[in-house]
Scaffold this motif. Structure first.
Motif, PDB file in Angstrom:
ATOM      1  N   ASP A 221       0.917  -1.091   0.109  1.00  0.00           N
ATOM      2  CA  ASP A 221      -0.092  -0.030   0.119  1.00  0.00           C
ATOM      3  C   ASP A 221       0.864   1.387   0.072  1.00  0.00           C
ATOM      4  OD1 ASP A 221       0.247   1.146   2.804  1.00  0.00           O
ATOM      5  OD2 ASP A 221      -0.192  -1.003   3.107  1.00  0.00           O
ATOM      6  N   ASN A 222       0.363   2.339  -0.569  1.00  0.00           N
ATOM      7  CA  ASN A 222       0.983   3.654  -0.438  1.00  0.00           C
ATOM      8  C   ASN A 222       0.737   4.330   0.707  1.00  0.00           C
ATOM      9  OD1 ASN A 222      -1.427   4.557  -0.931  1.00  0.00           O
ATOM     10  ND2 ASN A 222      -0.918   5.633  -2.560  1.00  0.00           N
TER      11      ASN A 222
ATOM     12  N   GLN B  57      -4.676   5.463  -0.444  1.00  0.00           N
ATOM     13  CA  GLN B  57      -5.824   4.717  -1.233  1.00  0.00           C
ATOM     14  C   GLN B  57      -5.321   3.649  -2.309  1.00  0.00           C
ATOM     15  OE1 GLN B  57      -8.187   5.325   0.352  1.00  0.00           O
ATOM     16  NE2 GLN B  57      -8.119   7.337   1.139  1.00  0.00           N
ATOM     17  N   HIS B  58      -4.092   3.416  -2.440  1.00  0.00           N
ATOM     18  CA  HIS B  58      -3.645   2.435  -3.368  1.00  0.00           C
ATOM     19  C   HIS B  58      -3.198   1.084  -2.782  1.00  0.00           C
ATOM     20  CE1 HIS B  58      -0.616   1.370  -6.790  1.00  0.00           C
ATOM     21  NE2 HIS B  58      -1.687   0.649  -6.964  1.00  0.00           N
TER      22      HIS B  58
ATOM     23  N   THR C 193      -4.643  -5.230  -7.894  1.00  0.00           N
ATOM     24  CA  THR C 193      -4.191  -3.787  -7.368  1.00  0.00           C
ATOM     25  C   THR C 193      -5.473  -2.904  -7.470  1.00  0.00           C
ATOM     26  OG1 THR C 193      -2.532  -1.980  -7.402  1.00  0.00           O
ATOM     27  CG2 THR C 193      -3.036  -3.010  -9.527  1.00  0.00           C
TER      28      THR C 193
ATOM     29  N   ASN D 216      -6.516   0.972  -7.075  1.00  0.00           N
ATOM     30  CA  ASN D 216      -6.392   2.481  -6.983  1.00  0.00           C
ATOM     31  C   ASN D 216      -7.608   3.198  -6.897  1.00  0.00           C
ATOM     32  OD1 ASN D 216      -5.103   5.019  -7.148  1.00  0.00           O
ATOM     33  ND2 ASN D 216      -4.874   5.013  -9.292  1.00  0.00           N
ATOM     34  N   ASP D 217      -7.765   3.605  -5.551  1.00  0.00           N
ATOM     35  CA  ASP D 217      -8.923   4.664  -5.206  1.00  0.00           C
ATOM     36  C   ASP D 217      -8.533   5.873  -4.962  1.00  0.00           C
ATOM     37  OD1 ASP D 217     -11.535   4.954  -5.110  1.00  0.00           O
ATOM     38  OD2 ASP D 217     -11.716   4.632  -2.916  1.00  0.00           O
ATOM     39  N   GLU D 218      -7.188   6.461  -5.312  1.00  0.00           N
ATOM     40  CA  GLU D 218      -6.807   7.594  -5.396  1.00  0.00           C
ATOM     41  C   GLU D 218      -7.826   8.566  -6.410  1.00  0.00           C
ATOM     42  OE1 GLU D 218      -4.596   8.767  -3.338  1.00  0.00           O
ATOM     43  OE2 GLU D 218      -3.452   7.444  -2.557  1.00  0.00           O
TER      44      GLU D 218
ATOM     45  N   ILE E  14      -2.152   6.034 -11.375  1.00  0.00           N
ATOM     46  CA  ILE E  14      -0.820   5.574 -10.845  1.00  0.00           C
ATOM     47  C   ILE E  14      -0.228   4.933 -12.120  1.00  0.00           C
ATOM     48  CG2 ILE E  14       0.431   4.133  -9.432  1.00  0.00           C
ATOM     49  CD1 ILE E  14      -1.462   5.211  -7.082  1.00  0.00           C
TER      50      ILE E  14
ATOM     51  N   TYR F  82       4.737  -4.305 -10.157  1.00  0.00           N
ATOM     52  CA  TYR F  82       3.964  -4.857  -9.235  1.00  0.00           C
ATOM     53  C   TYR F  82       4.571  -6.422  -9.091  1.00  0.00           C
ATOM     54  CZ  TYR F  82       0.485  -1.177  -9.549  1.00  0.00           C
ATOM     55  OH  TYR F  82      -0.037   0.140  -9.788  1.00  0.00           O
TER      56      TYR F  82
ATOM     57  N   ALA G 211      -9.006  -0.592 -10.903  1.00  0.00           N
ATOM     58  CA  ALA G 211      -7.961  -1.580 -10.657  1.00  0.00           C
ATOM     59  C   ALA G 211      -7.798  -2.502 -11.911  1.00  0.00           C
ATOM     60  CB  ALA G 211      -9.099  -2.441  -9.560  1.00  0.00           C
TER      61      ALA G 211
END
Ligand code: LM2
Length: 453
Positions: free
Chosen positions: A370-371, A374-375, A387, A389-391, A395, A400, A444
């Protein structure tokens, strides 16, 4: 005897809320079986009070299998058709109570009834009269006696401690088993002592998958854990907590979601993003109205190895009480997906992630990333990778580590895998288990062993 969902195999449940029997049958053949759903959960099949509200189904007046959703023959044929498509059938069984109408009437199939008299089935002596609150209704959920002996919204509360009532309820469930059903969702389980449910289940003619509705309430004396001896239990905290994480917290917090959050043991937890009650009455949960974020939350649920997931399938409504599309006599119409019906279980992201769940069954989580916000990303060891990504930003160009065998995999979030082809982007995992890709905002990527080209 009751058993929980069998280990291995297809475990995802599609809840076709208020669908009629012919529509459930054709959906099993066209979609649920092919997409890998293991079960369909159907709405209460017994005779109920008349009316166009959906909740008439929760007011039984007899145990005849005849309702606005169809006849006994249509029900039986639906069960046979679904099983032939590899889909088992779970029935929402209303066994805590009968109707709640102050005045009697005639039920859907013609049975006459009064509030505490259901001729040939139950008489006044078969119900609880708790003697509280002036009208015998439940008010105080911090009082065990009251929750289990008073009335839930005026519904005539069965004396489940009595031998006669237990035998009558078991006869109803055994009739459904004789029609071939595989399991039961026991409505309002919290309002029955776990020991009463255990006794009723001990009278079943064969084993059945059991899931009990026990709504967690902070500080309440009746706890979901009391019911795990009987089978699975709905984990209501799951959808609430996940909605909060998606709406206002961080996906990074999900790394120990489930038991790590104090939820039920994974082998007993029945989980869902929303159900027919929470989508109406619990403003916090995510529902079909949240569209993309709802799909992402379902994708997380299907990817994350905690509990047995149920995918909700709704009809469109604006008024809380409004029933499903129906004819002038309140008979439920055949389902028309995306026209009065939301059919979330068909949304490509959700339907394709059922295949991910099946392909990764029995594997653990590894390679969590995780970052901090939200990722997130993780492997289902050796079988799959996702994966999310809810930023609010894409990204791009990140690599990965999946630990998966090298190969070309279908991104099942954006494409459907069938006949060895992928209708969307293909992700290439290299000899060291890595791939590089761009993930748009609120999106995602997911790959798994059963969708490898
Ligand atoms: C459940 N689980 O424990 C169901 O999941 C939930 O949907 C049911 O409530 C409830 N328990 C009883 O089985 C629904 C609905 C209520 C509705 C009841 C009974 O949410 O609104 O109550 O079914 O049909 C309605 C009226 C209520 C009235 C009652 C009896 O809303 O105001 O009470 O009927 O006439 C006087």
């Amino acid at each position: 005897p009751a058993v929980a969902a069998p280990a291995g195999g297809k475990k995802v449940i599609a809840n076709l809320f208020e669908w009629n029997w012919p529509s459930v049958a054709s959906e099993c053949t066209s979609t649920l079986g092919p997409k890998g759903y293991g079960y369909v959960q159907v709405s209460p099949p017994q005779e109920h009070v008349r009316g166009n509200q959906w909740w008439v189904a929760y007011q039984p007046v007899s145990y005849r299998i005849e309702s606005r959703k169809g006849t006994r023959d249509q029900f039986r044929s639906m069960v046979t058709t679904c099983q032939a498509a590899g889909v088992k059938v779970i029935v929402d069984a209303v066994i805590n109570h009968m109707s709640g109408q102050a005045n009697g009437g005639t039920g859907w199939a013609g049975s006459s009834y009064q509030h505490y008299v259901y001729p040939g089935i139950y008489q006044a002596q078969d119900f609880h009269y708790c003697g509280r609150n002036g009208n015998d209704d439940i008010v105080n959920y911090n009082d065990r006696y009251e929750v289990q002996n008073c009335e839930l919204v005026n519904l005539a509360d069965l004396k489940t401690e009595s031998d006669y009532v237990r035998s009558r309820l078991a006869a109803y469930l055994n009739d459904l088993l004789s029609l071939g059903v595989d399991g039961f969702r026991l409505d309002a389980s919290k309002h029955m002592p776990a020991a009463d449910i255990a006794n009723i289940l001990s009278r079943l003619s064969r084993s059945a998958y059991i899931v009990q509705e026990v709504i967690y309430g902070a500080g309440e004396p009746i706890r979901p854990e009391e019911y795990t001896g009987n089978g699975d239990v709905h984990e209501f905290r799951y959808g609430k907590d996940l909605a909060r994480v998606f709406r206002s917290e961080r996906l990074a917090y999900l790394r120990n979601f489930g038991e790590g959050w104090g939820h039920l043991p994974t082998g007993r937890a029945s989980v869902f993003i929303d159900n027919h009650d929470t989508q109406r009455d619990d403003g916090g949960v995510l529902t079909y109205r949240d569209r993309g974020i709802y799909a992402l939350a379902n994708a997380f649920m299907l990817a994350w190895p905690y509990g047995s997931p149920t995918v909700m399938s709704s009809y469109t409504y604006s008024n809380r009480d409004a029933g499903p599309p129906s004819d002038g006599n309140n008979k439920t119409l055949n389902t028309a997906c995306y026209s009065g019906w939301e059919c979330e279980h068909r949304w490509p992201v959700i339907a394709n992630m059922v295949g991910f769940r099946n392909a990764t069954e029995g594997t653990g989580v590894s390679n969590w990333y995780d970052n901090g916000y939200q990722h997130i990303a993780f492997s289902r060891t050796g079988k799959g990778y996702i994966t999310i990504n809810d930023e609010d930003f894409a990204i791009n160009g990140r690599s990965y580590y999946t630990g998966l065998p090298a190969g070309r995999y279908c991104d099942v979030i954006h494409g459907t895998f069938s006949a060895n082809t992928c209708s969307g982007p293909v992700i290439t995992v290299d000899a060291n288990g890595w791939f590089t890709a761009n993930v748009p905002a609120h999106d995602a990527i997911a790959i798994h062993a059963s969708a490898r080209l």
